[in-house]
Scaffold this active site. Structure first.
Site, PDB file in Angstrom:
ATOM      1  N   LYS A 138       4.014 -17.465  -5.722  1.00  0.00           N
ATOM      2  CA  LYS A 138       3.955 -16.162  -6.377  1.00  0.00           C
ATOM      3  C   LYS A 138       4.241 -15.092  -5.349  1.00  0.00           C
ATOM      4  O   LYS A 138       3.690 -15.120  -4.251  1.00  0.00           O
ATOM      5  CB  LYS A 138       2.520 -15.968  -6.919  1.00  0.00           C
ATOM      6  CG  LYS A 138       2.295 -14.674  -7.642  1.00  0.00           C
ATOM      7  CD  LYS A 138       2.564 -14.835  -9.121  1.00  0.00           C
ATOM      8  CE  LYS A 138       2.565 -13.538  -9.876  1.00  0.00           C
ATOM      9  NZ  LYS A 138       3.826 -12.778  -9.781  1.00  0.00           N
ATOM     10  N   LYS A 152      -3.074 -14.600   0.929  1.00  0.00           N
ATOM     11  CA  LYS A 152      -3.708 -13.615   0.035  1.00  0.00           C
ATOM     12  C   LYS A 152      -4.261 -14.263  -1.239  1.00  0.00           C
ATOM     13  O   LYS A 152      -5.384 -13.973  -1.661  1.00  0.00           O
ATOM     14  CB  LYS A 152      -2.659 -12.547  -0.334  1.00  0.00           C
ATOM     15  CG  LYS A 152      -3.218 -11.326  -1.012  1.00  0.00           C
ATOM     16  CD  LYS A 152      -2.112 -10.395  -1.461  1.00  0.00           C
ATOM     17  CE  LYS A 152      -1.235  -9.955  -0.309  1.00  0.00           C
ATOM     18  NZ  LYS A 152      -0.155  -9.043  -0.756  1.00  0.00           N
ATOM     19  N   LYS A 206       8.159 -15.220  -2.006  1.00  0.00           N
ATOM     20  CA  LYS A 206       8.657 -13.845  -1.892  1.00  0.00           C
ATOM     21  C   LYS A 206      10.163 -13.861  -2.034  1.00  0.00           C
ATOM     22  O   LYS A 206      10.805 -14.891  -1.805  1.00  0.00           O
ATOM     23  CB  LYS A 206       8.280 -13.253  -0.521  1.00  0.00           C
ATOM     24  CG  LYS A 206       8.214 -11.744  -0.502  1.00  0.00           C
ATOM     25  CD  LYS A 206       6.918 -11.208  -1.111  1.00  0.00           C
ATOM     26  CE  LYS A 206       6.870  -9.711  -1.148  1.00  0.00           C
ATOM     27  NZ  LYS A 206       5.551  -9.218  -1.571  1.00  0.00           N
ATOM     28  N   THR A 241      -2.648  -2.733  -7.519  1.00  0.00           N
ATOM     29  CA  THR A 241      -2.685  -2.896  -6.058  1.00  0.00           C
ATOM     30  C   THR A 241      -3.625  -1.851  -5.456  1.00  0.00           C
ATOM     31  O   THR A 241      -4.515  -2.161  -4.656  1.00  0.00           O
ATOM     32  CB  THR A 241      -1.261  -2.748  -5.479  1.00  0.00           C
ATOM     33  OG1 THR A 241      -0.445  -3.740  -6.098  1.00  0.00           O
ATOM     34  CG2 THR A 241      -1.236  -2.912  -3.980  1.00  0.00           C
ATOM     35  N   ASN A 271       4.433   3.377  -5.446  1.00  0.00           N
ATOM     36  CA  ASN A 271       3.431   2.842  -6.367  1.00  0.00           C
ATOM     37  C   ASN A 271       2.051   2.796  -5.715  1.00  0.00           C
ATOM     38  O   ASN A 271       1.092   3.405  -6.207  1.00  0.00           O
ATOM     39  CB  ASN A 271       3.891   1.440  -6.826  1.00  0.00           C
ATOM     40  CG  ASN A 271       2.852   0.731  -7.672  1.00  0.00           C
ATOM     41  OD1 ASN A 271       1.767   0.389  -7.185  1.00  0.00           O
ATOM     42  ND2 ASN A 271       3.135   0.527  -8.931  1.00  0.00           N
ATOM     43  N   SER A 326      -1.386  -9.536 -11.634  1.00  0.00           N
ATOM     44  CA  SER A 326      -0.194 -10.335 -11.973  1.00  0.00           C
ATOM     45  C   SER A 326      -0.636 -11.700 -12.520  1.00  0.00           C
ATOM     46  O   SER A 326      -0.055 -12.220 -13.472  1.00  0.00           O
ATOM     47  CB  SER A 326       0.675 -10.552 -10.745  1.00  0.00           C
ATOM     48  OG  SER A 326       1.597  -9.502 -10.610  1.00  0.00           O
TER      49      SER A 326
HETATM   50  P1  NAD Z   1       7.425   1.630  -3.527  1.00  0.00           P
HETATM   51  O1  NAD Z   1       8.854   1.303  -3.437  1.00  0.00           O
HETATM   52  O2  NAD Z   1       6.866   2.047  -4.838  1.00  0.00           O
HETATM   53  O3  NAD Z   1       7.041   2.748  -2.458  1.00  0.00           O
HETATM   54  C1  NAD Z   1       7.346   2.654  -1.093  1.00  0.00           C
HETATM   55  C2  NAD Z   1       7.066   4.015  -0.477  1.00  0.00           C
HETATM   56  O4  NAD Z   1       7.201   3.918   0.933  1.00  0.00           O
HETATM   57  C3  NAD Z   1       8.016   5.091  -0.940  1.00  0.00           C
HETATM   58  O5  NAD Z   1       7.309   6.298  -1.141  1.00  0.00           O
HETATM   59  C4  NAD Z   1       8.962   5.266   0.239  1.00  0.00           C
HETATM   60  O6  NAD Z   1       9.520   6.570   0.311  1.00  0.00           O
HETATM   61  C5  NAD Z   1       7.992   5.026   1.371  1.00  0.00           C
HETATM   62  N1  NAD Z   1       8.647   4.656   2.608  1.00  0.00           N
HETATM   63  C6  NAD Z   1       9.735   3.886   2.822  1.00  0.00           C
HETATM   64  N2  NAD Z   1      10.002   3.836   4.135  1.00  0.00           N
HETATM   65  C7  NAD Z   1       9.061   4.574   4.757  1.00  0.00           C
HETATM   66  C8  NAD Z   1       8.783   4.898   6.105  1.00  0.00           C
HETATM   67  N3  NAD Z   1       9.553   4.447   7.082  1.00  0.00           N
HETATM   68  N4  NAD Z   1       7.703   5.674   6.358  1.00  0.00           N
HETATM   69  C9  NAD Z   1       6.924   6.130   5.372  1.00  0.00           C
HETATM   70  N5  NAD Z   1       7.135   5.870   4.093  1.00  0.00           N
HETATM   71  C10 NAD Z   1       8.189   5.104   3.789  1.00  0.00           C
HETATM   72  O7  NAD Z   1       6.663   0.331  -2.965  1.00  0.00           O
HETATM   73  P2  NAD Z   1       5.168  -0.114  -3.228  1.00  0.00           P
HETATM   74  O8  NAD Z   1       5.193  -1.088  -4.340  1.00  0.00           O
HETATM   75  O9  NAD Z   1       4.275   1.065  -3.275  1.00  0.00           O
HETATM   76  O10 NAD Z   1       4.904  -0.957  -1.896  1.00  0.00           O
HETATM   77  C11 NAD Z   1       4.428  -0.347  -0.707  1.00  0.00           C
HETATM   78  C12 NAD Z   1       3.774  -1.414   0.156  1.00  0.00           C
HETATM   79  O11 NAD Z   1       2.736  -2.031  -0.599  1.00  0.00           O
HETATM   80  C13 NAD Z   1       4.704  -2.547   0.594  1.00  0.00           C
HETATM   81  O12 NAD Z   1       4.329  -2.989   1.876  1.00  0.00           O
HETATM   82  C14 NAD Z   1       4.426  -3.635  -0.409  1.00  0.00           C
HETATM   83  O13 NAD Z   1       4.747  -4.924   0.082  1.00  0.00           O
HETATM   84  C15 NAD Z   1       2.942  -3.415  -0.602  1.00  0.00           C
HETATM   85  N6  NAD Z   1       2.430  -4.011  -1.830  1.00  0.00           N
HETATM   86  C16 NAD Z   1       2.855  -3.576  -3.054  1.00  0.00           C
HETATM   87  C17 NAD Z   1       2.362  -4.200  -4.188  1.00  0.00           C
HETATM   88  C18 NAD Z   1       2.736  -3.746  -5.571  1.00  0.00           C
HETATM   89  O14 NAD Z   1       2.194  -4.290  -6.538  1.00  0.00           O
HETATM   90  N7  NAD Z   1       3.592  -2.763  -5.723  1.00  0.00           N
HETATM   91  C19 NAD Z   1       1.426  -5.244  -4.070  1.00  0.00           C
HETATM   92  C20 NAD Z   1       1.012  -5.643  -2.810  1.00  0.00           C
HETATM   93  C21 NAD Z   1       1.521  -5.017  -1.698  1.00  0.00           C
END
Ligand code: NAD
Length: 438
Positions: free
Chosen positions: A68, A92, A104, A188, A219, A356
């Site tokens: 997953k 995790k 992934k 998350t 997000n 999820s």
């Molecule tokens: P997203 O695409 O919704 O948002 C990513 C954000 O990071 C955006 O605002 C973008 O502008 C910003 N960003 C990109 N590069 C950057 C930088 N160099 N410095 C600062 N900000 C930057 O993605 P998300 O889903 O919010 O995921 C963010 C993190 O959370 C990732 O590491 C992801 O693996 C992790 N995560 C997300 C989920 C989920 O369900 N969405 C679950 C577990 C972990």
């Protein structure tokens, strides 16, 4: 050969294994991903030209359940990164005790350069290339950086066409009308929020006195900022890929979210007596945000943000890792020395994969739960595992990340031992329990 990020991920495994008596075979099995797929995705662009994108999907380990993990669209995606993210998913899922292994996926692309139709063609093209590698009982993707619920909907639709039956359980994070779950969108952040609320009790914090900085405003970043702001925490700094804003008196988060989502870029906004007015907030860089004088720092963007270079200057007393892998291993040691408590990614952001899992269960059973049920079940799991990890941290006198790894390794080892290890196969005597066919 392992790349740099994967090698770092594995060194944390060895560190945790050295703290606890964990079966060696269990640790060894986790060092090798089960399978890695690289694909080429031809996409017809709007101007008639053809572009070939490279994508990956990795199954890290499926001993505890189907693999997953999310799909990332980003220019820096690499096999090394996808393998590491898949590895963290195995760990995790074991930390929160849900019956999944780790997987992934990713595509090397800057999705901001694509039109909506090009993005749809790329999303469907990726699924065409990996369809035989995923499935509701084998490997279940989800959203990650720069992929969202609509993209998950396109992907589920494409997979269903290929297998010629509606197959909602092949992917999670879908829009609710296409079989998505209530509560997935903010899951998350909600998981991380439940961890912070538990820490608030342990440390007797007054939220109004707590200053928070959030790096990344997608997000994960937006929902956590909103939840903490609602509880009275002062969210004083935010950033996205273009830079950050800082306002020592606190930002009005609903207004910032409104402006960010309208303009697609962070601007300084403050809301007074329900009249929103744009005010000056100091523009800061992403690097400056990490070093601000705050109580809680929440990395919610990408990997390797807190490194040995900036760790000595970090002032927050608590770091809550909503992003995957935001802290490098050498930074970990510095943070520990500075007595900074890190709630690690494999616990702090596990709310996403937990809901999820709920979505997948609902898709398979065809019976859908309401939002309070989702929240209650997520809360139960996050609280139980936060407490488990916290008490392991205290009993092993270690940091919370190592404790979370120990917890995950114990669960993973139970599954390895159940299939038999060297101790079992080299034993000379047969126990009474095994002697069933004698
Ligand atoms: P997203 O695409 O919704 O948002 C990513 C954000 O990071 C955006 O605002 C973008 O502008 C910003 N960003 C990109 N590069 C950057 C930088 N160099 N410095 C600062 N900000 C930057 O993605 P998300 O889903 O919010 O995921 C963010 C993190 O959370 C990732 O590491 C992801 O693996 C992790 N995560 C997300 C989920 C989920 O369900 N969405 C679950 C577990 C972990």
């Amino acid at each position: 050969m392992s790349g740099e990020i994967y090698a770092q991920a594995l060194s944390r495994l060895d560190k945790a294994a050295s703290y606890a008596k964990i079966n060696k075979e269990a640790v060894e099995k986790l060092k090798f991903p089960k399978a890695c797929l690289e694909v080429s995705i031809p996409v017809r662009m709007d101007n008639g030209s053809l572009r070939i994108f490279t994508g990956y999907r990795v199954h890290h380990n499926d001993l505890r359940g189907p693999t997953k993990g999310g799909i990332r669209f980003h220019p820096n995606v690499s096999l090394d990164e996808v393998k590491s993210l898949a590895f963290w998913m195995t760990i995790k899922c074991a930390v929160v005790g849900i019956p999944y292994g780790g997987g992934k996926g990713g595509v090397i692309v800057d999705p901001k350069e694509l039109s909506r139709m090009e993005l749809e063609r790329l999303s469907r093209g990726y699924i065409q290339q990996i369809a035989s590698f995923i499935g509701p009982d084998t490997d279940i993707p989800a959203p990650d950086v720069y992929t969202n619920s609509m993209i998950m909907g396109w992907m589920m639709d494409e997979y269903s066409k290929i297998v010629r039956r509606l197959s909602p359980a092949v992917i999670t994070g879908k829009p609710i009308p296409l079989g998505g779950s209530q509560g997935r969108e903010d899951a998350t952040s909600r998981g991380g929020y439940y961890c912070i609320k538990e820490l608030e009790k342990i440390k007797s914090w007054n939220p109004k006195k707590m200053r928070v900085a959030v790096q990344g405003f997608g997000n994960a970043g937006q929902f956590i900022a909103e939840m903490l702001h609602r509880d009275g925490y002062q969210v004083v700094a935010l950033s996205d890929s273009k830079g950050g804003i800082y306002r020592p008196q606190g930002l009005d988060i609903p207004s910032v979210i409104h402006v960010k989502n309208k303009s697609k870029e962070l601007q300084a906004v403050y809301c007074k007596d329900s009249v929103c007015e744009v005010v000056d907030a100091t523009r800061i860089t992403n690097e400056e945000l990490l070093e601000l004088d705050v109580d809680i720092l929440i990395p919610a963007a990408l990997e390797n943000q807190i490194t040995k270079k900036n760790a000595p200057r970090i002032k927050a007393s608590v770091i809550v890792e909503l992003a995957n892998g935001p802290t490098t291993i050498d930074a970990d040691d510095i943070l520990k020395e500075k007595n900074i408590l890190v709630i690690p990614d494999i616990l702090a952001n596990a709310g996403g994969v937990t809901v999820s899992y709920f979505e997948w269960v609902q898709n398979k059973s065809g019976y859908y739960w309401d939002l309070p049920t989702i929240h209650q079940r997520l809360h139960e799991i996050m609280l139980r595992e936060f407490k488990n990890v916290f008490s392991l941290m205290e009993s092993h006198k270690t940091d919370m990340r190592t404790a979370a790894y120990i917890h995950a390794l114990n669960r993973h080892a139970e599954a390895v031992v159940a299939l038999g290890t060297q101790d079992y196969f080299s034993a000379q005597t047969i126990s009474r329990a095994e002697n069933v066919t004698a």
